[in-house]
Scaffold this motif. Structure first.
Motif, PDB file in Angstrom:
ATOM      1  N   ASN A  12       0.824  -1.211   0.000  1.00 33.67           N
ATOM      2  CA  ASN A  12       0.000   0.000   0.000  1.00 33.67           C
ATOM      3  C   ASN A  12       0.857   1.260   0.000  1.00 33.67           C
ATOM      4  N   ILE A  13       1.964   1.230   0.720  1.00 32.09           N
ATOM      5  CA  ILE A  13       2.877   2.375   0.730  1.00 32.09           C
ATOM      6  C   ILE A  13       3.471   2.593  -0.656  1.00 32.09           C
ATOM      7  N   LEU A  14       3.844   1.514  -1.319  1.00 31.55           N
ATOM      8  CA  LEU A  14       4.387   1.622  -2.672  1.00 31.55           C
ATOM      9  C   LEU A  14       3.353   2.183  -3.646  1.00 31.55           C
ATOM     10  N   LYS A  15       2.086   1.754  -3.487  1.00 33.24           N
ATOM     11  CA  LYS A  15       1.020   2.304  -4.325  1.00 33.24           C
ATOM     12  C   LYS A  15       0.878   3.807  -4.096  1.00 33.24           C
ATOM     13  N   GLU A  16       0.932   4.217  -2.835  1.00 30.59           N
ATOM     14  CA  GLU A  16       0.804   5.639  -2.499  1.00 30.59           C
ATOM     15  C   GLU A  16       1.940   6.447  -3.137  1.00 30.59           C
ATOM     16  N   ILE A  17       3.159   5.925  -3.032  1.00 31.41           N
ATOM     17  CA  ILE A  17       4.313   6.609  -3.619  1.00 31.41           C
ATOM     18  C   ILE A  17       4.161   6.719  -5.130  1.00 31.41           C
ATOM     19  N   ASN A  18       3.685   5.651  -5.747  1.00 27.90           N
ATOM     20  CA  ASN A  18       3.492   5.667  -7.195  1.00 27.90           C
ATOM     21  C   ASN A  18       2.461   6.713  -7.606  1.00 27.90           C
ATOM     22  N   ILE A  45      -7.371  13.230   2.412  1.00 30.15           N
ATOM     23  CA  ILE A  45      -7.396  12.370   1.239  1.00 30.15           C
ATOM     24  C   ILE A  45      -5.966  12.052   0.822  1.00 30.15           C
ATOM     25  N   GLY A  46      -5.787  10.900   0.193  1.00 32.71           N
ATOM     26  CA  GLY A  46      -4.467  10.478  -0.228  1.00 32.71           C
ATOM     27  C   GLY A  46      -4.175  10.840  -1.672  1.00 32.71           C
ATOM     28  N   TYR A  47      -2.975  10.499  -2.117  1.00 35.24           N
ATOM     29  CA  TYR A  47      -2.575  10.810  -3.484  1.00 35.24           C
ATOM     30  C   TYR A  47      -3.428  10.109  -4.540  1.00 35.24           C
ATOM     31  N   PRO A  48      -3.896   8.871  -4.327  1.00 33.32           N
ATOM     32  CA  PRO A  48      -4.763   8.278  -5.351  1.00 33.32           C
ATOM     33  C   PRO A  48      -5.995   9.121  -5.637  1.00 33.32           C
ATOM     34  N   LEU A  49      -6.646   9.612  -4.574  1.00 32.21           N
ATOM     35  CA  LEU A  49      -7.848  10.418  -4.782  1.00 32.21           C
ATOM     36  C   LEU A  49      -7.513  11.794  -5.338  1.00 32.21           C
ATOM     37  N   LEU A  50      -6.410  12.393  -4.891  1.00 34.72           N
ATOM     38  CA  LEU A  50      -5.997  13.674  -5.473  1.00 34.72           C
ATOM     39  C   LEU A  50      -5.801  13.552  -6.981  1.00 34.72           C
ATOM     40  N   TYR A  51      -5.155  12.471  -7.395  1.00 32.22           N
ATOM     41  CA  TYR A  51      -4.922  12.257  -8.825  1.00 32.22           C
ATOM     42  C   TYR A  51      -6.238  12.102  -9.584  1.00 32.22           C
ATOM     43  N   VAL A  52      -7.131  11.262  -9.074  1.00 27.98           N
ATOM     44  CA  VAL A  52      -8.414  11.033  -9.748  1.00 27.98           C
ATOM     45  C   VAL A  52      -9.223  12.322  -9.815  1.00 27.98           C
ATOM     46  N   LEU A  53      -9.257  13.082  -8.722  1.00 28.35           N
ATOM     47  CA  LEU A  53     -10.015  14.336  -8.713  1.00 28.35           C
ATOM     48  C   LEU A  53      -9.447  15.327  -9.725  1.00 28.35           C
ATOM     49  N   ILE A 180     -16.542   8.077  -2.292  1.00 29.12           N
ATOM     50  CA  ILE A 180     -16.578   7.903  -0.838  1.00 29.12           C
ATOM     51  C   ILE A 180     -15.174   7.564  -0.374  1.00 29.12           C
ATOM     52  N   ASP A 181     -14.595   8.463   0.423  1.00 28.41           N
ATOM     53  CA  ASP A 181     -13.232   8.256   0.896  1.00 28.41           C
ATOM     54  C   ASP A 181     -13.216   7.252   2.047  1.00 28.41           C
ATOM     55  N   ASP A 182     -12.043   6.693   2.315  1.00 31.08           N
ATOM     56  CA  ASP A 182     -11.838   5.728   3.398  1.00 31.08           C
ATOM     57  C   ASP A 182     -12.668   4.458   3.198  1.00 31.08           C
ATOM     58  N   SER A 183     -12.787   4.020   1.962  1.00 29.11           N
ATOM     59  CA  SER A 183     -13.647   2.873   1.660  1.00 29.11           C
ATOM     60  C   SER A 183     -13.078   1.554   2.160  1.00 29.11           C
ATOM     61  N   GLN A 184     -11.872   1.584   2.723  1.00 28.75           N
ATOM     62  CA  GLN A 184     -11.311   0.362   3.311  1.00 28.75           C
ATOM     63  C   GLN A 184     -11.876   0.087   4.703  1.00 28.75           C
ATOM     64  N   ARG A 185     -12.544   1.073   5.314  1.00 29.98           N
ATOM     65  CA  ARG A 185     -13.048   0.911   6.671  1.00 29.98           C
ATOM     66  C   ARG A 185     -14.438   0.284   6.649  1.00 29.98           C
ATOM     67  N   ARG A 186     -14.763  -0.405   7.738  1.00 28.71           N
ATOM     68  CA  ARG A 186     -16.014  -1.161   7.780  1.00 28.71           C
ATOM     69  C   ARG A 186     -17.233  -0.254   7.593  1.00 28.71           C
ATOM     70  N   GLY A 187     -17.254   0.890   8.273  1.00 32.06           N
ATOM     71  CA  GLY A 187     -18.413   1.773   8.180  1.00 32.06           C
ATOM     72  C   GLY A 187     -18.658   2.286   6.782  1.00 32.06           C
ATOM     73  N   GLU A 188     -17.569   2.666   6.090  1.00 33.95           N
ATOM     74  CA  GLU A 188     -17.697   3.128   4.716  1.00 33.95           C
ATOM     75  C   GLU A 188     -18.023   1.987   3.770  1.00 33.95           C
ATOM     76  N   ARG A 189     -17.503   0.792   4.054  1.00 32.14           N
ATOM     77  CA  ARG A 189     -17.879  -0.369   3.240  1.00 32.14           C
ATOM     78  C   ARG A 189     -19.375  -0.633   3.352  1.00 32.14           C
ATOM     79  N   TYR A 211      -9.783   3.158  -5.586  1.00 26.00           N
ATOM     80  CA  TYR A 211      -8.408   3.592  -5.783  1.00 26.00           C
ATOM     81  C   TYR A 211      -7.689   3.522  -4.449  1.00 26.00           C
ATOM     82  N   SER A 212      -6.601   2.770  -4.402  1.00 22.25           N
ATOM     83  CA  SER A 212      -5.978   2.443  -3.126  1.00 22.25           C
ATOM     84  C   SER A 212      -4.515   2.838  -3.069  1.00 22.25           C
ATOM     85  N   GLY A 213      -4.132   3.323  -1.890  1.00 27.13           N
ATOM     86  CA  GLY A 213      -2.742   3.529  -1.509  1.00 27.13           C
ATOM     87  C   GLY A 213      -2.665   3.130  -0.058  1.00 27.13           C
ATOM     88  N   ILE A 214      -2.289   4.087   0.793  1.00 31.58           N
ATOM     89  CA  ILE A 214      -2.314   3.811   2.226  1.00 31.58           C
ATOM     90  C   ILE A 214      -3.749   3.608   2.696  1.00 31.58           C
TER      91      ILE A 214
END
Length: 231
Positions: A12-18, A45-53, A180-189, A211-214
Motif C-alpha cells: 500500500n505504501i508503494l502504491k501511495e508513492i506511485n 485524502i491520499g494521493y490516489p484520490l488527489l490524482y483522480v479528482l 466515498i473516501d476511506d472505503s477500506q473501513r467497515r463503516g464506509e464499506r 483507488y488504493s494507496g495507504i
C-alpha cells in the motif's frame, strides 16, 4: 499473519508513492492549478484520490460539485473554481475551528460556498450513525455532477451514509460521479454496499472502482464516466 499484514502495508505504501509521482507529474504543467502544495496524510485524502479528482476536474470539467468535509480536496476545488467561473462548488463542514483556520489562509472564490453544518446522531438499520442535520436544507433540489463524501467523523457502522438520502434526487442518474473516501473501513464499506443496493433498486446503471494507496476511495459513476474506473 504479521508477515502478511506487513507485506500488505508495504504494498500500500508503494502504491501511495506511485500515485504521488503520477499526480505530481500530471499537475506539473497545469494551466489552472497554481498552488501545488498539497499535504495528503492519514487524516486527509491520499494521493490516489488527489490524482483522480484532478483528472476529473481537468478533463471532464463538472459544473456543480458538492463535498462533505473541508480539506485538501477543497484546495483543489477552489483553484478549479477560480479558473472556471461557471462552475459551482459547495463544501459542507461541521468543525467551526477548522473553517476559521482554512478561511484565514485562503480567499473563497465567488462561485464557491463554505457552509457550517451541524452533525446529529441518528439510526440506520438499528445502528447509531453520525450524519448531517437538516441535509435537505443545504442541498435542496440541486443536482450535482460530482459528490465527494469525506465527512462527518465516523462511528463504527454505515459511516457517512447521508449520501443515501441524496439518491436519486440530487443526481442525474445518467450523469454522475460519487466518491466515498476511506472505503477500506467497515463503516464506509457498509455505506458503499447500501449505495450499490439503492442503485440497483432504482435501476440506475453504475460502475465502481476503488483507488488504493495507504487508504482507499470508492468511485461510483454513470456509464458516460465509465473510463474513470480505469485511471
Amino acid at each position: 499473519m504479521k508477515i502478511f499484514k506487513r507485506a500488505r502495508e508495504n504494498r500500500n505504501i508503494l502504491k501511495e508513492i506511485n500515485y504521488a509521482d503520477v499526480f505530481n507529474s500530471t499537475i506539473s504543467n497545469s494551466k489552472w492549478l497554481h498552488d501545488k502544495s498539497f499535504s495528503p496524510t492519514s487524516y486527509a485524502i491520499g494521493y490516489p484520490l488527489l490524482y483522480v479528482l484532478y483528472r476529473i476536474l481537468d478533463e471532464q470539467q463538472p459544473g456543480n460539485i458538492l463535498e462533505f468535509g473541508l480539506g485538501q480536496s477543497t484546495k483543489l476545488f477552489h483553484q478549479y473554481a477560480d479558473s472556471r467561473k461557471e462552475a459551482r462548488i459547495t463544501t459542507l463542514e461541521h468543525d467551526e475551528e477548522w473553517i476559521k483556520f482554512f478561511s484565514g489562509k485562503s480567499i473563497l472564490p465567488s462561485n464557491a460556498q463554505l457552509i457550517k453544518v451541524e452533525c446529529e446522531i441518528a439510526s440506520y438499520r438499528s445502528f447509531r450513525i453520525r450524519t448531517i442535520k437538516d441535509l435537505g436544507k443545504h442541498v435542496d433540489h440541486s443536482r450535482y455532477d460530482l459528490i465527494v463524501v469525506d465527512a462527518p467523523t465516523v462511528l463504527k457502522r454505515y459511516s457517512r451514509s447521508q449520501i443515501l438520502k441524496m439518491i436519486p434526487g440530487n443526481i442525474d442518474p445518467g450523469h454522475f460521479i460519487i466518491i466515498i473516501d476511506d472505503s477500506q473501513r467497515r463503516g464506509e464499506r457498509d455505506t458503499c454496499r447500501e449505495l450499490e443496493r439503492k442503485f440497483r433498486e432504482l435501476n440506475i446503471e453504475f460502475y465502481r472502482n476503488d483507488y488504493s494507496g495507504i487508504k482507499s476511495s470508492a468511485l461510483f459513476c454513470s456509464a458516460d464516466f465509465r473510463f474513470l474506473t480505469t485511471l
